[in-house]
Design a protein around this motif. Structure first.
Motif, PDB file in Angstrom:
ATOM      1  N   LEU A  53       6.627 -25.315 -12.697  1.00 18.77           N
ATOM      2  CA  LEU A  53       5.275 -24.953 -13.116  1.00 18.77           C
ATOM      3  C   LEU A  53       5.379 -23.661 -13.927  1.00 18.77           C
ATOM      4  CD1 LEU A  53       2.277 -25.666 -12.984  1.00 18.77           C
ATOM      5  CD2 LEU A  53       2.118 -24.235 -10.954  1.00 18.77           C
ATOM      6  N   ASP A  54       5.483 -23.818 -15.242  1.00 16.23           N
ATOM      7  CA  ASP A  54       5.668 -22.665 -16.115  1.00 16.23           C
ATOM      8  C   ASP A  54       4.428 -22.379 -16.960  1.00 16.23           C
ATOM      9  OD1 ASP A  54       5.839 -24.858 -17.747  1.00 16.23           O
ATOM     10  OD2 ASP A  54       7.673 -24.233 -18.769  1.00 16.23           O
ATOM     11  N   PHE A  55       3.273 -22.761 -16.443  1.00 18.20           N
ATOM     12  CA  PHE A  55       2.000 -22.519 -17.132  1.00 18.20           C
ATOM     13  C   PHE A  55       0.905 -22.395 -16.088  1.00 18.20           C
ATOM     14  CE2 PHE A  55       2.384 -27.021 -16.508  1.00 18.20           C
ATOM     15  CZ  PHE A  55       1.096 -27.448 -16.199  1.00 18.20           C
ATOM     16  N   ASP A  56      -0.247 -21.959 -16.508  1.00 17.36           N
ATOM     17  CA  ASP A  56      -1.400 -21.810 -15.623  1.00 17.36           C
ATOM     18  C   ASP A  56      -2.235 -23.091 -15.701  1.00 17.36           C
ATOM     19  OD1 ASP A  56      -3.758 -21.158 -14.299  1.00 17.36           O
ATOM     20  OD2 ASP A  56      -3.767 -19.106 -15.037  1.00 17.36           O
ATOM     21  N   PRO A  57      -2.250 -23.901 -14.640  1.00 17.86           N
ATOM     22  CA  PRO A  57      -2.988 -25.171 -14.683  1.00 17.86           C
ATOM     23  C   PRO A  57      -4.495 -25.011 -14.858  1.00 17.86           C
ATOM     24  CG  PRO A  57      -1.543 -25.087 -12.769  1.00 17.86           C
ATOM     25  CD  PRO A  57      -1.538 -23.724 -13.387  1.00 17.86           C
ATOM     26  N   ARG A  58      -5.026 -23.837 -14.592  1.00 22.76           N
ATOM     27  CA  ARG A  58      -6.469 -23.624 -14.763  1.00 22.76           C
ATOM     28  C   ARG A  58      -6.894 -23.756 -16.211  1.00 22.76           C
ATOM     29  NH1 ARG A  58      -7.192 -17.826 -12.205  1.00 22.76           N
ATOM     30  NH2 ARG A  58      -5.267 -17.581 -13.387  1.00 22.76           N
ATOM     31  N   GLN A  59      -5.957 -23.551 -17.127  1.00 26.77           N
ATOM     32  CA  GLN A  59      -6.306 -23.612 -18.538  1.00 26.77           C
ATOM     33  C   GLN A  59      -5.281 -24.382 -19.352  1.00 26.77           C
ATOM     34  OE1 GLN A  59      -6.455 -19.539 -19.612  1.00 26.77           O
ATOM     35  NE2 GLN A  59      -4.264 -19.392 -19.945  1.00 26.77           N
ATOM     36  N   GLY A 111      -2.262 -23.672 -20.088  1.00 24.38           N
ATOM     37  CA  GLY A 111      -1.554 -22.814 -21.028  1.00 24.38           C
ATOM     38  C   GLY A 111      -0.871 -21.652 -20.344  1.00 24.38           C
ATOM     39  N   GLN A 112      -0.103 -20.911 -21.114  1.00 19.90           N
ATOM     40  CA  GLN A 112       0.641 -19.787 -20.568  1.00 19.90           C
ATOM     41  C   GLN A 112      -0.063 -18.453 -20.757  1.00 19.90           C
ATOM     42  OE1 GLN A 112       4.412 -20.379 -22.527  1.00 19.90           O
ATOM     43  NE2 GLN A 112       5.202 -21.529 -20.784  1.00 19.90           N
ATOM     44  N   ASP A 113      -1.122 -18.432 -21.534  1.00 17.29           N
ATOM     45  CA  ASP A 113      -1.851 -17.188 -21.763  1.00 17.29           C
ATOM     46  C   ASP A 113      -2.707 -16.847 -20.553  1.00 17.29           C
ATOM     47  OD1 ASP A 113      -0.876 -17.018 -24.394  1.00 17.29           O
ATOM     48  OD2 ASP A 113      -2.436 -18.382 -25.095  1.00 17.29           O
ATOM     49  N   ASP A 114      -3.101 -15.567 -20.469  1.00 21.57           N
ATOM     50  CA  ASP A 114      -4.053 -15.160 -19.448  1.00 21.57           C
ATOM     51  C   ASP A 114      -5.412 -15.791 -19.756  1.00 21.57           C
ATOM     52  OD1 ASP A 114      -2.197 -13.561 -18.146  1.00 21.57           O
ATOM     53  OD2 ASP A 114      -2.706 -11.795 -19.337  1.00 21.57           O
ATOM     54  N   LEU A 115      -6.236 -15.922 -18.730  1.00 22.98           N
ATOM     55  CA  LEU A 115      -7.589 -16.407 -18.953  1.00 22.98           C
ATOM     56  C   LEU A 115      -8.312 -15.419 -19.862  1.00 22.98           C
ATOM     57  CD1 LEU A 115      -8.631 -17.519 -15.346  1.00 22.98           C
ATOM     58  CD2 LEU A 115      -8.019 -18.991 -17.245  1.00 22.98           C
ATOM     59  N   CYS A 116      -9.015 -15.944 -20.854  1.00 19.43           N
ATOM     60  CA  CYS A 116      -9.710 -15.044 -21.776  1.00 19.43           C
ATOM     61  C   CYS A 116     -10.946 -14.445 -21.105  1.00 19.43           C
ATOM     62  CB  CYS A 116     -10.080 -15.762 -23.069  1.00 19.43           C
ATOM     63  SG  CYS A 116     -11.388 -16.972 -22.901  1.00 19.43           S
ATOM     64  N   ASN A 117     -11.388 -13.320 -21.614  1.00 20.92           N
ATOM     65  CA  ASN A 117     -12.516 -12.606 -21.022  1.00 20.92           C
ATOM     66  C   ASN A 117     -13.863 -13.246 -21.320  1.00 20.92           C
ATOM     67  OD1 ASN A 117     -10.844 -10.655 -19.923  1.00 20.92           O
ATOM     68  ND2 ASN A 117     -10.894  -9.415 -21.781  1.00 20.92           N
ATOM     69  N   ASP A 118     -13.962 -13.967 -22.427  1.00 22.21           N
ATOM     70  CA  ASP A 118     -15.253 -14.523 -22.829  1.00 22.21           C
ATOM     71  C   ASP A 118     -15.294 -16.045 -22.702  1.00 22.21           C
ATOM     72  OD1 ASP A 118     -13.497 -15.030 -24.871  1.00 22.21           O
ATOM     73  OD2 ASP A 118     -14.879 -14.522 -26.485  1.00 22.21           O
ATOM     74  N   SER A 141     -17.537 -21.905 -19.585  1.00 21.58           N
ATOM     75  CA  SER A 141     -17.091 -23.047 -18.790  1.00 21.58           C
ATOM     76  C   SER A 141     -18.285 -23.851 -18.288  1.00 21.58           C
ATOM     77  CB  SER A 141     -16.239 -22.575 -17.612  1.00 21.58           C
ATOM     78  OG  SER A 141     -16.902 -21.588 -16.878  1.00 21.58           O
ATOM     79  N   GLU A 142     -18.098 -25.161 -18.277  1.00 24.45           N
ATOM     80  CA  GLU A 142     -19.104 -26.079 -17.750  1.00 24.45           C
ATOM     81  C   GLU A 142     -18.407 -26.974 -16.742  1.00 24.45           C
ATOM     82  OE1 GLU A 142     -20.993 -28.236 -20.902  1.00 24.45           O
ATOM     83  OE2 GLU A 142     -21.575 -26.411 -21.965  1.00 24.45           O
ATOM     84  N   PHE A 143     -19.103 -27.294 -15.669  1.00 23.29           N
ATOM     85  CA  PHE A 143     -18.531 -28.101 -14.607  1.00 23.29           C
ATOM     86  C   PHE A 143     -19.438 -29.294 -14.338  1.00 23.29           C
ATOM     87  CE2 PHE A 143     -17.434 -23.672 -14.077  1.00 23.29           C
ATOM     88  CZ  PHE A 143     -16.053 -23.728 -13.942  1.00 23.29           C
ATOM     89  N   GLU A 144     -18.813 -30.452 -14.184  1.00 21.84           N
ATOM     90  CA  GLU A 144     -19.582 -31.657 -13.873  1.00 21.84           C
ATOM     91  C   GLU A 144     -18.722 -32.587 -13.024  1.00 21.84           C
ATOM     92  OE1 GLU A 144     -20.598 -33.644 -17.500  1.00 21.84           O
ATOM     93  OE2 GLU A 144     -18.530 -33.961 -18.074  1.00 21.84           O
ATOM     94  N   LYS A 152     -14.789 -32.040 -13.405  1.00 20.81           N
ATOM     95  CA  LYS A 152     -14.271 -31.823 -14.755  1.00 20.81           C
ATOM     96  C   LYS A 152     -14.746 -30.454 -15.215  1.00 20.81           C
ATOM     97  CE  LYS A 152     -14.590 -33.495 -19.487  1.00 20.81           C
ATOM     98  NZ  LYS A 152     -15.304 -34.396 -20.377  1.00 20.81           N
ATOM     99  N   ALA A 153     -13.772 -29.603 -15.557  1.00 16.38           N
ATOM    100  CA  ALA A 153     -14.083 -28.283 -16.105  1.00 16.38           C
ATOM    101  C   ALA A 153     -13.838 -28.330 -17.608  1.00 16.38           C
ATOM    102  CB  ALA A 153     -13.199 -27.229 -15.456  1.00 16.38           C
ATOM    103  N   SER A 154     -14.867 -28.059 -18.375  1.00 13.61           N
ATOM    104  CA  SER A 154     -14.755 -27.990 -19.834  1.00 13.61           C
ATOM    105  C   SER A 154     -14.743 -26.516 -20.210  1.00 13.61           C
ATOM    106  CB  SER A 154     -15.931 -28.693 -20.505  1.00 13.61           C
ATOM    107  OG  SER A 154     -15.947 -30.053 -20.133  1.00 13.61           O
ATOM    108  N   LEU A 155     -13.647 -26.082 -20.846  1.00 15.73           N
ATOM    109  CA  LEU A 155     -13.444 -24.662 -21.129  1.00 15.73           C
ATOM    110  C   LEU A 155     -13.450 -24.403 -22.626  1.00 15.73           C
ATOM    111  CD1 LEU A 155     -10.430 -24.232 -18.693  1.00 15.73           C
ATOM    112  CD2 LEU A 155     -12.854 -23.976 -18.159  1.00 15.73           C
ATOM    113  N   LYS A 156     -14.176 -23.384 -23.014  1.00 21.67           N
ATOM    114  CA  LYS A 156     -14.229 -22.964 -24.419  1.00 21.67           C
ATOM    115  C   LYS A 156     -13.924 -21.472 -24.453  1.00 21.67           C
ATOM    116  CE  LYS A 156     -17.965 -26.229 -25.521  1.00 21.67           C
ATOM    117  NZ  LYS A 156     -17.283 -27.297 -26.114  1.00 21.67           N
ATOM    118  N   CYS A 157     -12.992 -21.128 -25.318  1.00 21.92           N
ATOM    119  CA  CYS A 157     -12.593 -19.731 -25.431  1.00 21.92           C
ATOM    120  C   CYS A 157     -12.323 -19.436 -26.900  1.00 21.92           C
ATOM    121  CB  CYS A 157     -11.336 -19.507 -24.591  1.00 21.92           C
ATOM    122  SG  CYS A 157     -11.038 -17.810 -24.191  1.00 21.92           S
ATOM    123  N   LYS A 158     -12.959 -18.413 -27.419  1.00 25.99           N
ATOM    124  CA  LYS A 158     -12.812 -18.065 -28.834  1.00 25.99           C
ATOM    125  C   LYS A 158     -11.340 -17.834 -29.167  1.00 25.99           C
ATOM    126  CE  LYS A 158     -14.852 -15.069 -32.283  1.00 25.99           C
ATOM    127  NZ  LYS A 158     -15.786 -13.977 -32.538  1.00 25.99           N
TER     128      LYS A 158
END
Length: 153
Positions: A68-74, A76-83, A86-89, A97-103
């Protein structure tokens, strides 16, 4: 007999709906709490999922990356962005299902499989969706560990 089956069906549907809020609530914790994925998972994941993460840590050794060489929450390997937006359904299969949008990043969909009892839900697996194909994080860890065990022989 038919009336009893209909009653059980209605009760089952009502009960499933009451878990929807619990499911979404536990998944939101992965995005609202500060800390790394594994620390959050210690609190909000099933023992089965935690065991897969522990086996991966044991395989990797101290301070090393395992399967596990990435963050399954997103996904990807980057940190979670500050802005992050997220929508959950609840999906058609009863998962979250988590729909994530990050600039500056591509939009991401993550599916959380949960396990619930009367009072709480916990995450049992996470499915990252990559270009329309979903893969189980837990299965990915176990497949990777099996591959590396075969290579050692």
């Amino acid at each position: 007999m038919r009336k009893i089956l209909i009653l059980f069906g209605i009760c089952g549907a009502l009960n499933a709906g009451s878990f929807d809020e619990l499911k979404i609530s536990v998944v939101k914790n992965f995005y609202q709490n500060q800390g790394g994925f594994k620390e959050i998972c210690d609190k909000y994941c099933t023992n089965s999922f935690k065991i897969s993460l522990l086996q991966d840590e044991e395989f990797a050794g101290d301070g090393e990356l395992g399967c596990l060489d990435f963050d399954p929450r997103q996904a990807g390997q980057d940190d979670l962005c500050n802005d992050m937006k997220s929508e959950f359904e609840i999906s058609e299969f009863g998962d979250v299902k988590a729909s994530l949008k990050c600039k500056g990043y591509k939009d991401t969909n993550i599916v959380y499989k949960t396990s619930c009892n009367e009072s709480e839900c916990k995450v049992d697996d996470i499915y990252n969706i990559d270009e329309g194909t979903a893969f189980s994080v837990k299965e990915m860890i176990y497949d990777c560990l099996k591959t590396h065990q075969k290579e050692k022989k």
